[in-house]
Write a protein that holds these residues in place. Structure first.
Motif, short mmCIF file in Angstrom:
data_model
loop_
_atom_site.label_atom_id
_atom_site.label_comp_id
_atom_site.label_asym_id
_atom_site.label_seq_id
_atom_site.Cartn_x
_atom_site.Cartn_y
_atom_site.Cartn_z
N PHE A 48 9.51 10.37 -4.20
CA PHE A 48 8.54 9.19 -4.00
C PHE A 48 8.54 8.36 -2.96
O PHE A 48 7.68 7.62 -2.71
N THR A 90 7.91 -2.59 -13.86
CA THR A 90 6.73 -1.70 -13.18
C THR A 90 6.13 -2.41 -12.03
O THR A 90 6.13 -3.75 -12.09
N GLU A 91 5.59 -1.79 -11.09
CA GLU A 91 4.78 -2.53 -10.14
C GLU A 91 3.92 -3.47 -10.58
O GLU A 91 3.50 -4.43 -9.87
N ASN A 92 3.08 -3.22 -11.68
CA ASN A 92 2.27 -4.00 -12.33
C ASN A 92 2.91 -4.98 -13.44
O ASN A 92 2.25 -5.71 -14.10
N ILE A 146 8.57 3.70 -4.97
CA ILE A 146 7.31 3.86 -4.65
C ILE A 146 6.57 4.39 -5.62
O ILE A 146 6.77 5.22 -6.33
N GLY A 147 5.29 3.78 -6.27
CA GLY A 147 4.42 3.96 -7.24
C GLY A 147 4.83 3.85 -8.65
O GLY A 147 4.15 3.82 -9.56
N ASN A 148 6.20 3.20 -8.56
CA ASN A 148 6.62 2.97 -10.04
C ASN A 148 6.95 1.54 -10.11
O ASN A 148 6.35 0.66 -10.62
N ASN A 207 0.72 -1.02 -0.04
CA ASN A 207 -0.13 0.11 -0.03
C ASN A 207 0.91 1.14 -0.21
O ASN A 207 0.84 2.27 0.91
N ASN A 208 1.75 1.10 -0.95
CA ASN A 208 2.52 2.63 -1.09
C ASN A 208 3.32 2.88 0.28
O ASN A 208 3.58 3.96 0.60
N THR A 209 3.61 1.72 1.07
CA THR A 209 4.26 1.92 2.36
C THR A 209 5.66 0.98 2.19
O THR A 209 5.38 -0.14 2.15
N THR A 253 5.00 11.27 -12.71
CA THR A 253 4.72 10.04 -12.93
C THR A 253 5.98 9.78 -13.93
O THR A 253 6.27 10.11 -14.97
#
Ligand SMILES: O=P(O)(O)OC[C@H]1O[C@H](OP(=O)(O)OP(=O)(O)O)[C@H](O)[C@@H]1O
Ligand SMILES: NC(=O)CC[C@H](N)C(=O)O
Ligand SMILES: [Mg+2]
Length: 505
Positions: free
Chosen positions: A94, A232-234, A174-176, A39-41, A146
């Protein structure tokens, strides 16, 4: 040496990171750490000790998330303080976290530049925390909230411009996603693999292929010198050469000592290279010692076993295990202090008397660095009744400090520094001593991958591939990290405040 791992998966990754670090434990015994993203942490646990001692169930439960990186440490810069365990964390931009294998050769300038020009403070003496902040600065300079893959690669290209030395690196943004890159000389190894799951492809990077094997990832290829890969995170994969003039020069000592024999790095099987070293050295012994009456070949466990067996075959002599290794003592060479190293050889190895009594033995080791092992082992062989003790080293004389991630900072601590064969032989107490030549070592390792035109061989010939090492640098390094200074700096290390250790006791 250190070991690094990183996974972008579709299910929780902490157990795989733990398993990957466990099979890389031979690369560093001082500290271990894992960071994941949930969760972005960031969820971080790191500390001094072996993997099995640093992570308990309560820590593993907190390391949630499908993406993470890990590190095991053998310090080559700064102190052994737990605050210098990795991965490191910086909140801007980030939120980034980084793990590094290698050693930066312009750390002093980088620290000054970061503080004065980039307004970034680094609270420890670790070169890896500098690398993290340089990466942070370069990502921030892109100026996009981004980040595209090209933005990431531009940042890495700029890191290559600023940083010198050895750095196989993995980082989370984070987020990337996860980014992994290797210095333009490819001094330290880095491989990646993938695994198919119901939810798509998962990726893993690691210092050695053995970590991919242990986690059921299929090896894809080595990361090229200067190259960066970004996932990427996905789970989208990108890669790009980010160095202007990559010049492949992997560290040859990985094959001599550091890496596990069941790993393949830069298309070279470590095991096969050690067998090849045995062929070459066996042939040299046959030629130069034709008149010696060797009865038996005995390895000094563990790393030299594969080479010694081949030497015995080449010489048509029996191969016997004359020393038993205590499996509960780690590798002695990568222990932090000389006192500890000395004491540990006796605890680690014990002779089987009957294998020595009345015999002329040829002891084989992969390398003689400080001479701590060889001197004591020869004593043990004699105490067990050996008539003559011959000694063979699969690596040439180590005469120069290492500045790329092996903790040999002080030339005067190296037994072969400024000494010729007979003096070294006298000091370790052998009847006769033989070293592999550098030409034979290079040819033994490059048989499997003739595309590699040069290896990083500075410990043998004093030629440093980054071309930024002069006598002044080596003197400063010696003053900073010789045995005596290190003992004092490690005693004071706890005064550095541990800033970010969520999982600490
Ligand atoms: O000349 P020295 O300073 O003693 O260093 C060289 C020795 O240290 C290493 O062994 P280590 O115990 O680290 O590990 P190993 O069990 O993998 O051989 C190496 O294999 C040599 O035996
Ligand atoms: N052996 C290594 O790769 C060390 C990494 C880093 N220089 C440290 O001291 O933590
Ligand atoms: Mg050894």
């Amino acid at each position: 040496m250190c070991g690094i791992v990183g996974i972008v998966g579709n299910t929780p990754v902490s157990q795989y990171l733990y398993d990957g670090l466990t099979v890389l434990q031979h690369r560093g015994q001082d500290a271990a750490g894992i960071v994941t993203i949930q969760n972005n942490t960031f969820r971080l646990r790191k500390g001094n000790g072996l993997v099995k001692d640093v992570f308990h169930t309560r820590h593993m439960l907190r390391l949630q998330g499908n993406i993470g990186i890990g590190h095991i440490r053998y310090p080559t810069a700064g102190t052994s303080s737990s605050s210098e365990a990795q991965p490191f964390y910086a909140n801007s931009p980030f939120g980034i976290s980084l793990a590094h294998n290698g050693n930066l050769t312009n750390a002093e300038e980088l620290k000054e530049w970061l503080y004065k020009e980039a307004c970034r403070h680094v609270n420890t003496t670790s070169d890896s925390e500098l690398l993290l902040n340089i990466l942070g600065h370069e990502l921030q300079s892109i100026g996009n909230f981004t980040l595209t893959p090209d933005d990431i690669f531009t940042a890495i290209a700029n890191v290559h411009q600023r940083v010198r030395g050895a750095y196989a690196t993995v980082a989370l943004v984070i987020g990337n996603g996860m980014v992994a890159f290797r210095d333009p000389n490819g001094i330290r190894p880095l491989v990646f693999g993938k695994r198919e799951s119901e939810k798509g492809t998962e990726y893993m990077v690691a210092s050695e292929t053995v970590a991919l094997d242990a986690c059921d990832f299929e090896f894809v290829r080595d990361v090229a010198p200067g190259e960066a890969i970004y996932i990427t995170e996905n789970g989208q994969f990108f890669s790009k050469q980010c160095a202007e003039n990559p010049r492949f020069s992997p560290c040859i000592f990985e094959y001599v000592y550091f890496a596990r024999p069941d790993s393949t790095m830069d298309k070279i099987s470590v095991y096969a290279s050690r067998v090849e070293m045995g062929k070459k050295l066996g042939a040299k012994i046959k030629q130069e010692w034709a008149d010696e009456d060797i009865d038996v070949v005995i390895p000094i466990p563990e790393t030299s076993c594969d080479t010694a067996l081949q030497i015995a075959q080449t010489l048509d002599l029996p191969y016997r295990q004359g020393f038993v290794k205590n499996r509960y003592i780690g590798r002695t060479f990568i222990m932090p202090g000389q006192e500890q190293r000395k004491k540990s050889v006796r605890q680690k190895l014990n002779a089987i008397g009957a294998e020595f009594a009345g015999k002329n033995v040829l002891l084989v080791d992969d390398s003689i660095v400080r001479g701590t092992t060889s001197e004591q082992i020869i004593d043990m062989a004699r105490a067990s009744g050996a008539k003559k003790v011959y000694f063979a080293s699969a690596a040439p004389e180590i005469r120069f400090p290492n500045v790329y991630g092996i903790d040999m900072p002080s030339a005067t601590e190296l037994i072969a520094h400024g000494r010729e064969l007979d003096d070294i032989c006298d000091l370790i107490g052998a009847d006769k001593l033989i070293f592999q030549t550098i030409e034979d070592l290079v040819s033994a390792v490059s048989v499997a991958n003739p595309d590699i035109k040069a290896f990083e061989t500075s410990v043998f010939n004093g030629q440093y591939v980054t071309q930024d090492i002069d006598q002044g640098y080596l003197e400063r390094l010696d003053a900073l990290r010789n045995n005596e200074t290190k003992e004092t700096s490690d005693k004071n290390a706890d005064s550095i405040i541990d800033m970010h250790n969520e999982g600490a006791e």
